[in-house]
Design a protein around this motif. Structure first.
Motif, PDB file in Angstrom:
ATOM      1  N   GLY A   8      -1.391   4.320  -0.385  1.00 11.57           N
ATOM      2  CA  GLY A   8      -2.414   3.570   0.354  1.00 11.57           C
ATOM      3  C   GLY A   8      -3.972   3.363  -0.472  1.00 11.57           C
ATOM      4  N   PRO A  14       0.831  -1.072  -0.050  1.00 10.17           N
ATOM      5  CA  PRO A  14      -0.083  -0.091  -0.013  1.00 10.17           C
ATOM      6  C   PRO A  14       0.792   1.279  -0.101  1.00 10.17           C
ATOM      7  N   GLN A  15       2.078   1.258   0.675  1.00 13.26           N
ATOM      8  CA  GLN A  15       2.833   2.401   0.659  1.00 13.26           C
ATOM      9  C   GLN A  15       3.409   2.990  -0.926  1.00 13.26           C
TER      10      GLN A  15
END
Ligand SMILES: [Zn+2]
Length: 321
Positions: free
Chosen positions: A212, A207-208
């Motif tokens: 996100g 997600p980084q």
């Protein structure tokens, strides 16, 4: 030396180049987005414009024809594209529309057939007799070259390797079937499998990479995270290799080729994919078949379809390329 215009019509991009008959050079390599939503006429006009631009750069050469690779299914004899969900075409006489506009004889074949034929003619599978290949991108295409000729089957459908069932009750494929290889191993399918794991709680830095926003995770992002050492991304790549390995083992057992060539974005995953893929094929396929089979990434990045489309015209017109 004669030259042939090679036209690769993809769902995302059109690529055109003017190819020497011995494959030694491609002149006037040009590309533009397909923009299929503008409709068939606009896409044909764009193909013709690109072909003319390529021919203009090769204007001192003897240009004798055009080869066209298009998504299918299509009819290689009539030159009609029967149906392309991605481009929205139905019974589109693509070969003749382009031939008329360019005032050149033309030949039509499936885009993935052309890409694999290109890899056989001038790329990773040069010099071998039998090669089967996959093109992995938005979808999973396939091509079968036996004894130096594209194998078309009874109605030009042969080589749809992406729609081989690898899981009888598996994920729904865009073709309507369940459990096709494409439903697991296409770029969007790889991303979707990664996102599903994250949503069920997998520990990962993925997600980084997309601030996100999981909808922005692509297969490329998964490969990038795998290269950075993210364990979950690596596991996703390894799972992809296992699924692909099942499909490739089927191919190896059925066709006993010297080379299986894998083209497209998936090759960015490098040995992290090809290592476990080879192991999986070795585990599943008959020994005398995998022993003689090399599983290689394509080498004509972005131009395999151009080379192959030109080669299709040459072989159909002259009997050789
Ligand atoms: Zn399918």
């Amino acid at each position: 030396m004669r030259y042939v215009v090679g036209i690769d019509v993809g769902g995302t991009n059109i690529v055109v180049g003017t190819v020497a008959e011995d494959g030694s050079e491609v002149l006037g390599l040009v590309s533009e987005p397909t923009i299929a939503e503008q409709g068939a006429d606009a896409v044909v006009a764009r193909i013709v414009k690109l072909a003319r631009a390529s021919m203009a750069e090769a204007r001192r050469k003897d240009i004798v024809g055009a080869g066209i690779g298009s998504p299918g299914p299509l009819n290689t004899k009539t030159g009609v594209v029967i149906l392309t969900p991605n481009l929205g075409w139905v019974n589109m006489p693509l070969r003749d529309r382009i031939a008329d506009a360019l005032k050149l004889p033309a030949a039509l074949d499936n885009d993935a057939n052309c890409a694999i034929f290109g890899e056989w003619w001038r790329g990773a599978a040069r010099g071998v007799k039998h090669v089967v290949g996959l093109t992995i991108g938005t979808g999973v295409g396939g091509g079968i070259v036996l004894g130096g000729e594209i194998y078309h089957g009874a109605s030009d459908v042969a080589g749809e390797i992406g729609h081989m069932t690898i899981e009888a009750n598996g994920r729904r494929c865009k073709c309507g079937n369940d459990g096709c290889l494409e439903a697991y191993a296409s770029g969007p399918a790889i991303a979707a499998r990664a996102v599903e794991g994250i949503e069920s709680g997998a520990e990962t830095a993925l997600p980084q990479y997309v601030a996100g926003d999981l909808s922005r995770i692509t297969a490329q992002v998964v490969y990038e995270a795998a290269h950075d050492g993210d364990a979950y991304a690596l596991e996703t790549v390894r799972d992809t290799a296992k699924l692909l390995g099942a499909g490739v083992a089927n191919i190896v057992n059925i066709f006993n080729p010297e080379v299986v060539v894998i083209c497209g974005g998936v090759t960015l995953a490098g040995e992290k994919l090809f290592g476990p893929l080879r192991s999986e094929v070795q585990r599943r396929a008959f020994k005398p078949a995998w022993e003689v089979c090399r599983i290689l990434p394509g080498t004509l990045t972005g131009t395999a379809g151009v080379y192959g489309a030109a080669a299709v015209f040459m072989q159909r017109t002259w009997g050789t390329c």
